[in-house]
Design a protein around this motif. Structure first.
Motif, PDB file in Angstrom:
ATOM      1  N   LEU A 137      34.434  35.697  45.449  1.00 11.57           N
ATOM      2  CA  LEU A 137      34.591  36.634  44.343  1.00 11.57           C
ATOM      3  C   LEU A 137      35.439  35.996  43.255  1.00 11.57           C
ATOM      4  CD1 LEU A 137      33.750  39.562  43.691  1.00 11.57           C
ATOM      5  CD2 LEU A 137      36.005  40.279  44.496  1.00 11.57           C
ATOM      6  N   GLU A 138      34.890  35.932  42.046  1.00 12.63           N
ATOM      7  CA  GLU A 138      35.561  35.277  40.922  1.00 12.63           C
ATOM      8  C   GLU A 138      36.010  36.312  39.886  1.00 12.63           C
ATOM      9  OE1 GLU A 138      36.286  32.183  40.856  1.00 12.63           O
ATOM     10  OE2 GLU A 138      35.033  31.360  42.448  1.00 12.63           O
ATOM     11  N   LYS A 139      37.095  35.996  39.203  1.00 14.55           N
ATOM     12  CA  LYS A 139      37.594  36.871  38.149  1.00 14.55           C
ATOM     13  C   LYS A 139      37.287  36.258  36.791  1.00 14.55           C
ATOM     14  CE  LYS A 139      41.671  39.500  36.735  1.00 14.55           C
ATOM     15  NZ  LYS A 139      43.086  39.819  37.038  1.00 14.55           N
ATOM     16  N   GLN A 234      15.924  45.162  39.635  1.00 11.65           N
ATOM     17  CA  GLN A 234      16.379  46.041  38.565  1.00 11.65           C
ATOM     18  C   GLN A 234      17.783  45.595  38.173  1.00 11.65           C
ATOM     19  OE1 GLN A 234      16.314  49.927  40.436  1.00 11.65           O
ATOM     20  NE2 GLN A 234      18.373  49.674  41.254  1.00 11.65           N
ATOM     21  N   ASN A 235      18.256  46.088  37.050  1.00 14.30           N
ATOM     22  CA  ASN A 235      19.603  45.708  36.628  1.00 14.30           C
ATOM     23  C   ASN A 235      20.269  46.833  35.862  1.00 14.30           C
ATOM     24  OD1 ASN A 235      18.182  45.565  34.240  1.00 14.30           O
ATOM     25  ND2 ASN A 235      19.010  43.602  33.604  1.00 14.30           N
ATOM     26  N   MET A 236      21.593  46.716  35.745  1.00 13.91           N
ATOM     27  CA  MET A 236      22.391  47.665  34.979  1.00 13.91           C
ATOM     28  C   MET A 236      23.405  46.887  34.160  1.00 13.91           C
ATOM     29  SD  MET A 236      23.286  50.752  37.708  1.00 13.91           S
ATOM     30  CE  MET A 236      24.367  49.691  38.690  1.00 13.91           C
ATOM     31  N   LEU A 237      23.644  47.341  32.942  1.00 13.85           N
ATOM     32  CA  LEU A 237      24.726  46.789  32.126  1.00 13.85           C
ATOM     33  C   LEU A 237      25.926  47.701  32.300  1.00 13.85           C
ATOM     34  CD1 LEU A 237      25.361  44.506  30.071  1.00 13.85           C
ATOM     35  CD2 LEU A 237      25.059  46.230  28.294  1.00 13.85           C
ATOM     36  N   LEU A 238      27.062  47.106  32.705  1.00 15.14           N
ATOM     37  CA  LEU A 238      28.245  47.868  33.068  1.00 15.14           C
ATOM     38  C   LEU A 238      29.389  47.600  32.097  1.00 15.14           C
ATOM     39  CD1 LEU A 238      28.177  46.982  36.883  1.00 15.14           C
ATOM     40  CD2 LEU A 238      27.146  48.991  35.786  1.00 15.14           C
ATOM     41  N   THR A 239      30.062  48.662  31.700  1.00 13.50           N
ATOM     42  CA  THR A 239      31.245  48.554  30.846  1.00 13.50           C
ATOM     43  C   THR A 239      32.478  48.888  31.682  1.00 13.50           C
ATOM     44  OG1 THR A 239      29.991  49.230  28.891  1.00 13.50           O
ATOM     45  CG2 THR A 239      32.384  49.375  28.768  1.00 13.50           C
ATOM     46  N   PRO A 240      33.439  47.958  31.802  1.00 15.18           N
ATOM     47  CA  PRO A 240      34.613  48.259  32.630  1.00 15.18           C
ATOM     48  C   PRO A 240      35.479  49.349  32.014  1.00 15.18           C
ATOM     49  CG  PRO A 240      34.893  46.167  31.455  1.00 15.18           C
ATOM     50  CD  PRO A 240      33.481  46.608  31.226  1.00 15.18           C
ATOM     51  N   THR A 241      36.033  50.205  32.862  1.00 15.76           N
ATOM     52  CA  THR A 241      36.950  51.234  32.399  1.00 15.76           C
ATOM     53  C   THR A 241      38.312  50.610  32.139  1.00 15.76           C
ATOM     54  OG1 THR A 241      37.625  51.769  34.658  1.00 15.76           O
ATOM     55  CG2 THR A 241      35.739  52.975  33.756  1.00 15.76           C
ATOM     56  N   SER A 242      39.188  51.362  31.499  1.00 13.61           N
ATOM     57  CA  SER A 242      40.519  50.837  31.175  1.00 13.61           C
ATOM     58  C   SER A 242      41.354  50.574  32.414  1.00 13.61           C
ATOM     59  CB  SER A 242      41.246  51.828  30.266  1.00 13.61           C
ATOM     60  OG  SER A 242      41.421  53.078  30.928  1.00 13.61           O
ATOM     61  N   PHE A 243      41.040  51.230  33.527  1.00 15.80           N
ATOM     62  CA  PHE A 243      41.802  51.071  34.755  1.00 15.80           C
ATOM     63  C   PHE A 243      41.102  50.163  35.775  1.00 15.80           C
ATOM     64  CE2 PHE A 243      39.369  55.013  34.804  1.00 15.80           C
ATOM     65  CZ  PHE A 243      38.611  54.886  35.951  1.00 15.80           C
ATOM     66  N   SER A 244      40.033  49.508  35.367  1.00 15.48           N
ATOM     67  CA  SER A 244      39.310  48.613  36.267  1.00 15.48           C
ATOM     68  C   SER A 244      40.050  47.282  36.396  1.00 15.48           C
ATOM     69  CB  SER A 244      37.900  48.341  35.729  1.00 15.48           C
ATOM     70  OG  SER A 244      37.229  47.379  36.520  1.00 15.48           O
ATOM     71  N   PRO A 245      40.284  46.783  37.616  1.00 12.56           N
ATOM     72  CA  PRO A 245      40.880  45.462  37.783  1.00 12.56           C
ATOM     73  C   PRO A 245      40.043  44.346  37.147  1.00 12.56           C
ATOM     74  CG  PRO A 245      41.059  46.693  39.807  1.00 12.56           C
ATOM     75  CD  PRO A 245      40.154  47.490  38.903  1.00 12.56           C
ATOM     76  N   LEU A 246      38.725  44.437  37.295  1.00 12.00           N
ATOM     77  CA  LEU A 246      37.842  43.493  36.614  1.00 12.00           C
ATOM     78  C   LEU A 246      37.545  44.050  35.238  1.00 12.00           C
ATOM     79  CD1 LEU A 246      35.257  42.399  39.358  1.00 12.00           C
ATOM     80  CD2 LEU A 246      37.153  41.078  38.412  1.00 12.00           C
ATOM     81  N   LYS A 247      37.959  43.307  34.210  1.00 12.25           N
ATOM     82  CA  LYS A 247      37.795  43.764  32.836  1.00 12.25           C
ATOM     83  C   LYS A 247      36.555  43.143  32.184  1.00 12.25           C
ATOM     84  CE  LYS A 247      41.614  46.170  32.741  1.00 12.25           C
ATOM     85  NZ  LYS A 247      41.597  47.629  32.708  1.00 12.25           N
TER      86      LYS A 247
END
Length: 247
Positions: A137-139, A234-247
């Protein structure tokens, strides 16, 4: 027993025989690490998205005190709207049971987080996954957007499609078209399913990289090999929330 070149016969121990039998039926590299990742998806009632996220942001510390949150995203494109996706890490299944028992006894969690949010949720899904053996797992280096690409492979497991799939992923990485965050293989849920989590600086940089990769003969060749084992994707485009560790 196995014949030797000298004409002698080698007698195999029961343990050696068992190893050979297991190897002949293996479906891919063995999972030695008990660590797994739970993919959770919450489908929210229309118009309740902002209320839900505000409450989660306010009280997420009650949940992260029990186990590690890897990332929390709202779904921008791909599939149903008003949807959030989050990944939780556990040491093993005993660890997850301990967490669930602790949360069931946590009145603060129940009253401030669970009960208010359940009224806003229309549907929930859970899937248990492992990181594939050849991936860590990479950041990402900075904030951006994420793409979760999901591949439904043909039955047979990684022994059948693992190597071609790995080559296709690495070809994208090696050419710099996107940054890999992790590759996950489903353990519970739809079997023979693989999720690839990518990071890009923006939706536009992701689109540009994808267009370039389609014209790269190295990528085309690797993908052409792997799609022989593909059922659907299939795929999804994801927007990180302000409290997500992965930004």
């Amino acid at each position: 027993m196995l014949p030797l070149r000298s004409g002698l016969t080698r007698i195999l121990s029961p343990r050696m025989l068992a190893t050979q039998v297991c190897s002949s039926f293996a479906t891919g590299p063995r999972q030695y690490d008990g660590t797994f990742y739970e993919f959770r998806t919450d489908y929210l009632k229309p118009s309740k998205m902002n209320e839900f996220l505000e409450n989660v942001k306010k009280n997420i510390h009650l949940r992260t005190a029990r186990s590690e949150l890897v990332g929390y995203w709202s779904v921008e494109f791909g599939g149903r709207l008003n949807k959030v996706f989050h990944i939780w890490k556990y040491d093993n299944f005993a660890h997850r049971i301990e967490v669930q028992k602790a949360l069931a006894k946590d009145k603060e969690w129940q009253e401030q987080f669970l009960i208010p949010n359940l009224a806003l949720i229309d549907k929930q899904e859970s899937e248990i996954t492992y990181l594939v053996p050849w991936c860590k797992l990479e950041k990402p280096p900075k904030e951006g957007v994420y793409e979760l690409a999901t591949f439904q492979m043909k039955p047979g497991g990684p022994a059948l499609w693992g190597d071609p799939f790995k080559r296709a992923v690495h070809t994208h990485i090696n050419q710099g078209y996107a940054k890999l965050v992790g590759v996950f293989h489903a353990e519970y849920g739809m079997l023979n399913r693989v999720h690839v989590l990518w990071w890009n600086e923006s939706a536009d940089s992701r689109a540009a990289g994808r267009h370039q990769s389609h014209e790269d003969p190295r990528v085309v060749a690797a993908v052409r090999e792997s799609v022989n084992f593909l059922g659907s994707q299939q795929n999804m485009l994801l927007t990180p929330t302000s409290f997500s560790p992965l930004k």
